[in-house]
Design a protein around this motif. Sequence first.
Motif, PDB file in Angstrom:
ATOM      1  N   VAL A  62       7.240  13.316  -4.110  1.00 19.81           N
ATOM      2  CA  VAL A  62       6.908  11.973  -3.641  1.00 19.81           C
ATOM      3  C   VAL A  62       7.690  10.932  -4.454  1.00 19.81           C
ATOM      4  O   VAL A  62       8.076  11.179  -5.594  1.00 19.81           O
ATOM      5  CB  VAL A  62       5.370  11.764  -3.767  1.00 19.81           C
ATOM      6  CG1 VAL A  62       4.926  11.774  -5.215  1.00 19.81           C
ATOM      7  CG2 VAL A  62       4.920  10.496  -3.076  1.00 19.81           C
TER       8      VAL A  62
ATOM      9  N   PRO B  72       8.264   4.254  -6.675  1.00 18.28           N
ATOM     10  CA  PRO B  72       9.226   3.154  -6.796  1.00 18.28           C
ATOM     11  C   PRO B  72       9.049   2.379  -8.102  1.00 18.28           C
ATOM     12  O   PRO B  72       7.931   2.121  -8.538  1.00 18.28           O
ATOM     13  CB  PRO B  72       8.906   2.259  -5.598  1.00 18.28           C
ATOM     14  CG  PRO B  72       8.146   3.124  -4.650  1.00 18.28           C
ATOM     15  CD  PRO B  72       7.415   4.119  -5.496  1.00 18.28           C
ATOM     16  N   GLY B  73      10.181   2.045  -8.705  1.00 20.30           N
ATOM     17  CA  GLY B  73      10.151   1.174  -9.889  1.00 20.30           C
ATOM     18  C   GLY B  73       9.881   1.899 -11.201  1.00 20.30           C
ATOM     19  O   GLY B  73      10.052   1.330 -12.255  1.00 20.30           O
ATOM     20  N   VAL B  74       9.406   3.150 -11.125  1.00 22.45           N
ATOM     21  CA  VAL B  74       9.192   3.920 -12.358  1.00 22.45           C
ATOM     22  C   VAL B  74      10.413   4.815 -12.535  1.00 22.45           C
ATOM     23  O   VAL B  74      10.635   5.707 -11.721  1.00 22.45           O
ATOM     24  CB  VAL B  74       7.920   4.794 -12.265  1.00 22.45           C
ATOM     25  CG1 VAL B  74       7.754   5.640 -13.518  1.00 22.45           C
ATOM     26  CG2 VAL B  74       6.703   3.929 -12.027  1.00 22.45           C
TER      27      VAL B  74
ATOM     28  N   GLN C 140       1.240  10.522  -5.329  1.00 23.92           N
ATOM     29  CA  GLN C 140       1.867   9.967  -6.536  1.00 23.92           C
ATOM     30  C   GLN C 140       1.042  10.317  -7.767  1.00 23.92           C
ATOM     31  O   GLN C 140       1.570  10.705  -8.803  1.00 23.92           O
ATOM     32  CB  GLN C 140       2.004   8.444  -6.423  1.00 23.92           C
ATOM     33  CG  GLN C 140       3.075   8.005  -5.445  1.00 23.92           C
ATOM     34  CD  GLN C 140       3.045   6.505  -5.221  1.00 23.92           C
ATOM     35  OE1 GLN C 140       2.003   5.868  -5.331  1.00 23.92           O
ATOM     36  NE2 GLN C 140       4.192   5.937  -4.902  1.00 23.92           N
TER      37      GLN C 140
ATOM     38  N   CYS D 147       2.130  12.756 -11.046  1.00 30.57           N
ATOM     39  CA  CYS D 147       2.030  12.348 -12.452  1.00 30.57           C
ATOM     40  C   CYS D 147       1.148  13.307 -13.240  1.00 30.57           C
ATOM     41  O   CYS D 147       1.506  13.755 -14.330  1.00 30.57           O
ATOM     42  CB  CYS D 147       1.468  10.937 -12.569  1.00 30.57           C
ATOM     43  SG  CYS D 147       2.569   9.683 -11.914  1.00 30.57           S
TER      44      CYS D 147
ATOM     45  N   LYS E 277      -2.914   6.368 -17.497  1.00 31.89           N
ATOM     46  CA  LYS E 277      -1.506   6.109 -17.783  1.00 31.89           C
ATOM     47  C   LYS E 277      -0.708   6.139 -16.469  1.00 31.89           C
ATOM     48  O   LYS E 277       0.192   5.314 -16.240  1.00 31.89           O
ATOM     49  CB  LYS E 277      -1.006   7.168 -18.765  1.00 31.89           C
ATOM     50  CG  LYS E 277       0.475   7.202 -18.978  1.00 31.89           C
ATOM     51  CD  LYS E 277       0.921   6.276 -20.084  1.00 31.89           C
ATOM     52  CE  LYS E 277       2.442   6.275 -20.180  1.00 31.89           C
ATOM     53  NZ  LYS E 277       2.996   5.115 -20.783  1.00 31.89           N
TER      54      LYS E 277
ATOM     55  N   MET F 129       1.420   3.133 -14.960  1.00 33.96           N
ATOM     56  CA  MET F 129       2.854   3.344 -14.769  1.00 33.96           C
ATOM     57  C   MET F 129       3.263   2.998 -13.330  1.00 33.96           C
ATOM     58  O   MET F 129       4.262   2.316 -13.101  1.00 33.96           O
ATOM     59  CB  MET F 129       3.171   4.812 -15.071  1.00 33.96           C
ATOM     60  CG  MET F 129       4.555   5.066 -15.564  1.00 33.96           C
ATOM     61  SD  MET F 129       4.691   6.687 -16.377  1.00 33.96           S
ATOM     62  CE  MET F 129       4.460   7.753 -14.988  1.00 33.96           C
ATOM     63  N   ILE F 130       2.472   3.447 -12.375  1.00 31.41           N
ATOM     64  CA  ILE F 130       2.797   3.190 -10.972  1.00 31.41           C
ATOM     65  C   ILE F 130       2.728   1.687 -10.683  1.00 31.41           C
ATOM     66  O   ILE F 130       3.599   1.121 -10.022  1.00 31.41           O
ATOM     67  CB  ILE F 130       1.847   3.982 -10.035  1.00 31.41           C
ATOM     68  CG1 ILE F 130       2.097   5.485 -10.196  1.00 31.41           C
ATOM     69  CG2 ILE F 130       2.027   3.562  -8.588  1.00 31.41           C
ATOM     70  CD1 ILE F 130       1.030   6.373  -9.571  1.00 31.41           C
TER      71      ILE F 130
ATOM     72  N   GLY G  11       5.597  -0.083 -12.294  1.00 32.68           N
ATOM     73  CA  GLY G  11       6.805   0.160 -11.503  1.00 32.68           C
ATOM     74  C   GLY G  11       6.860  -0.765 -10.307  1.00 32.68           C
ATOM     75  O   GLY G  11       7.897  -1.344  -9.975  1.00 32.68           O
ATOM     76  N   PHE G  12       5.708  -0.936  -9.688  1.00 37.45           N
ATOM     77  CA  PHE G  12       5.587  -1.819  -8.516  1.00 37.45           C
ATOM     78  C   PHE G  12       5.958  -3.260  -8.887  1.00 37.45           C
ATOM     79  O   PHE G  12       6.515  -4.008  -8.083  1.00 37.45           O
ATOM     80  CB  PHE G  12       4.141  -1.726  -8.026  1.00 37.45           C
ATOM     81  CG  PHE G  12       3.784  -2.644  -6.895  1.00 37.45           C
ATOM     82  CD1 PHE G  12       4.208  -2.366  -5.607  1.00 37.45           C
ATOM     83  CD2 PHE G  12       3.000  -3.765  -7.117  1.00 37.45           C
ATOM     84  CE1 PHE G  12       3.854  -3.202  -4.556  1.00 37.45           C
ATOM     85  CE2 PHE G  12       2.649  -4.605  -6.082  1.00 37.45           C
ATOM     86  CZ  PHE G  12       3.074  -4.326  -4.790  1.00 37.45           C
TER      87      PHE G  12
ATOM     88  N   LYS H  46       7.993  -4.205 -11.345  1.00 32.86           N
ATOM     89  CA  LYS H  46       9.192  -4.261 -12.184  1.00 32.86           C
ATOM     90  C   LYS H  46      10.103  -5.448 -11.882  1.00 32.86           C
ATOM     91  O   LYS H  46      10.568  -6.136 -12.786  1.00 32.86           O
ATOM     92  CB  LYS H  46       9.975  -2.958 -12.063  1.00 32.86           C
ATOM     93  CG  LYS H  46      11.185  -2.915 -12.978  1.00 32.86           C
ATOM     94  CD  LYS H  46      11.676  -1.521 -13.188  1.00 32.86           C
ATOM     95  CE  LYS H  46      10.887  -0.808 -14.268  1.00 32.86           C
ATOM     96  NZ  LYS H  46      11.289   0.570 -14.457  1.00 32.86           N
TER      97      LYS H  46
END
Lengths: 251, 479
Positions: free
Chosen positions: A88, A91-93, B428, B432, B441, B445-446, B449-450, B452
Amino acid sequence: MLEIRDLHATVADKPILKGLNLTIKPGEVHAIMGPNGSGKSTLANVLAGRDNYAITGGEALFEGKSLAELEPEERAQAGLFLAFQYPVEIPGVSNMEFLKAALESVRTAQGKEEWDSVTLLRQARAACKQVNLDASFLKRGVNEGFSGGEKKRNEIMQMLLMEPKLALLDETDSGLDIDALQTVAKGVNSLRSPERGIVLVTHYQRLLDYIVPDFVHVLSNGQIIKSGGKELALELEKKGYGWLTGEEESA
Amino acid sequence: MSQAELDKLIRSNYEAGFSTTVDTETLPPGLSEEVIRFLSAKKEEPEWMLEWRLDSYRKWQEMPSPGWAHLHHDPIDFNKVSYYSKPKSLDDAPKSLDEVDPELLATYEKLGIPLHEQEMLAGVAVDVVFDSSSVFTTFKEKLWEAGVIFCSISEAIQNHPELIKKYLGSVVPKGDNFYAALNSAVFSDGSFVYIPKGVRCPMELSTYFRINEANTGQFERTLIIADEGSHVSYLEGCTAPQRDENQLHAAVVELVALPGAEIKYSTVQNWYPGDENGKGGIYNFVTKRGVAHDNSKISWTQVETGSAITWKYPSVILRGDNSIGEFYSVALTRHMQQADTGTKMIHLGKNTKSTIISKGISAGRSSNSYRGLVRISPRAENARNFTQCDSLLLGDTCGAHTFPYIESKNPSATIEHEATTSKVSDDQMFLCRQRGIDPEKAVSMIVNGFCKEVFKELPMEFAVEAGKLLEVSLEGAVG
């Protein structure tokens, strides 16, 4: 290292595994084959602890511990790795950020020495090279915009870094062209060692040309109906699954 | 992950929720001309300032409170709010930190904002506002050498009346809207910045707002003027104690970017959001707007994690040719929080350009709305806008809404709008966790990332802070 006894499991309350037995010792490579819907991927996901995949009977012991009692991250920390059939996107990580978090957690849990960022980067670059991924993929979001083949290679790259005790590969060969298949196989073969167990879940024999298994099991209707050596895979390739399951099946 | 696990994750403590006991002079609740006269007299303001306030008050009395936002709350009784509260120890303005009440210093230490210059983040000057008053401004002299004025707005009214008279209310007029009018009548303190022509401000400027006293409203007023060709980066942070009653915060921020100037304004807003059941929390009704003259640039970046209610639309009037407006926003809502936030980009000049990146994250039973207006006026030749609104849902009891308005009166305009809504998916999370990462965590992190694209717009020290703040806000979240 993995001892599965009379395992029953459901997916969203639907019974899929119905009394499965399997023993995997360190150093062994097992291939799990079988027709669509036989429960191959379910087995991999049950072992890794995916939500909605519940053990309803029997047991699965990993190094003597019952997997049912461990959270998915605890199973990973104990050294169980699943290479996903459909990786999967996050995004962004960035891949690097993701690897850092994963390796920190797993290496700490296993009492391994912590990698500083320089070591991590060096190791990650080497792993990328091994699976033929450009190092620029480390900066990209996890699987973000990757092609199907790149996603699969990214899984193997992660596996190389995580150095699992038991690696489960869920249809890693699906959707790969022959070059990518060889690259992936080379990566997996490099992990073969006397301490490590590897389980290949696959529909087709062709992966097994490159990763030669010690044992082949045929799964049908939630049970292993036949086990043998690598020659069993060739037989299946010729005859399909129908002669074992008693059904017409076009493999 | 299950809803129950998610709820567990999202429930967490508000770390800035303590209160400080200091002797204060606080006006009893209620609003009238007398209160405004008292307040103005307390601040020893000139007559013209009092008149300005009274005029605003009269305008406010005739205005209805706005009902168009996607927000639900009981009517606010403006007579139950106290409009002035000042720590007594600030009666004689402290000349140095040694003279500042140790209780106040301790409060800021606890919030992670040490005021001793040698302990501060190198290169960041801070003005701290406690309830109605500015406590102290650091690095004032060093800035003065560069010609930069950075002080409380009360001081600016005394010492720089010509700039105040010229620019106060020039971007957000007294009667602009209900809350702006209220602020214009009763604003207590806030920050004032003037960057002279051609000067690049040698350090980050920052104001830290703290509401402490119960039943007190905070009405700060910030005015930033960047003269021709100058450059400034400014950051505001906000916290308040955890209290059961709702407290009102109605600020006005005005930015003036003269030709060729650049203003970067960043906010990390962490007012107390109320508890899981929606009890308590700050009502945050804020008007923020900038005017961009020829070849200038105004950039708003906001990270909104607090407040029971957020009503906030930092906007840019692109008055000059070739001016640029930007809005980068992360709004996180959880518990029963409600946010209706976004921006307005008003294109008046030729070749003006605006960018809007909005990231909304909703959790718990919260409601998170993006509301944005892009207007291209008839003479704005070749104007361009790009808008991207993304919503991320954690769980299935929260809501995300997008209300984009586009008005184009010039056929040469290029306007792009993209919007997505997604959930933190089980897949997702499982990826992880399968890699050994624990669920808390993983969520943080997700979510990081969203966000960023927005975080990278924050000054570096604060990007780290913002990331941590999201982590704290999501502590205890998903499985």
